[in-house]
Design an enzyme around this catalytic site. Sequence first.
Site: not given
Length: 330
Positions: A93, A118, A142, A171, A207, A285-286
């Site tokens: 995509n 991004t 991504y 963000n 959370a 991945g953060d």
Amino acid sequence: MKTSVLVAGGAGYIGSYMCKLLARRGYEPVVIDSMVHGHADAVKWGPLYRGCISDGELIDHVFGRHPIAAVMHFAAFCYVGESVTDPVKYYHNNVANTLGLLRGMLAHGVRRFIFSSTCATYGEPEWIPLTEDHPQRPINPYGRTKLMVEQMLTDLEHAHGLRSVCLRYFNAAGADPDGELGEDHRPETHLIPLALDAARGRLPEIAVFGDDYPTPDGTCVRDYIHIADLAQAHLLALERLLTDGPGGRYNLGNGAGHSVRQVIDAARRVTGRPIPEKAAPRRPGDPAVLVGSSEKVIRELGWRPEYADLETIIETAWRWHREHPDGYAA
Ligand code: UDP
């Protein structure tokens, strides 16, 4: 006759607000959207063509009917976790379909492109705030899909004179300040809408993904930017390309970091409601801190954020969620 701008993904969260701003400034926003994640009710300012951006027949039809001067491209999948478990979906995509769109543009002689990139193209930060010259070493599919498109665009400029502005979002948050458009992701994974869901009792708690990061309160720090300010930057980029200015690569953030706990506290203040939280494991991945310098876009495009304050950003989102409790389904 109005100048038309093709908005790929114009039925989505940021694309739909972009259309509203384009119409307000006298352009005709022409939307192509697969409607996989888009909402028909969010397309109000111009025609909506349902289909894939790489469908050559659809592109011929749309470019034949509207005097498209430029393309803004918001149509992408954007869940980092899903990109890890289903990379084919993301490369197909975000990369292959974007290439199809670019090929269609070239066939119709359209050579102005504004791309939603991004901060995930940078990967683990080596310095903060991130500047545009920071190495781009994405750590998930991504981020890699977005970097590949940036690289394709560099090659297409050399080969075909297609000028592009890549805007590297931090963000994206908040909702249309008029309360008409807002965030309706299914599933919702983002911090601010989930915290607001907890405030209105739709979720038992929020959370907190990791509380042992090397940050002042142990939770991840991010740079939140209002969608209206993002859209304003696209408009400035468009006007530069329309006046034959050069393309470029720009960060779009506010240069201010807020931790997950600070965001939840701000949501408590804005809503006046309790928001229970629970500690949860880190999300893979953060990075601990992602904060961007927007000096370049301020300097070169004259961008001025109007909604930089975190509580203001959350207030606009809160209004949207209160007035549209079931999102566009209502
Ligand atoms: N986050 C969290 N709980 C949630 C959703 C997100 O603690 O339910 C954290 C996430 O780990 C990140 C920050 O909030 O540090 C922003 O995440 P979001 O998904 O909103 O945006 P992203 O940074 O992934 O684009």
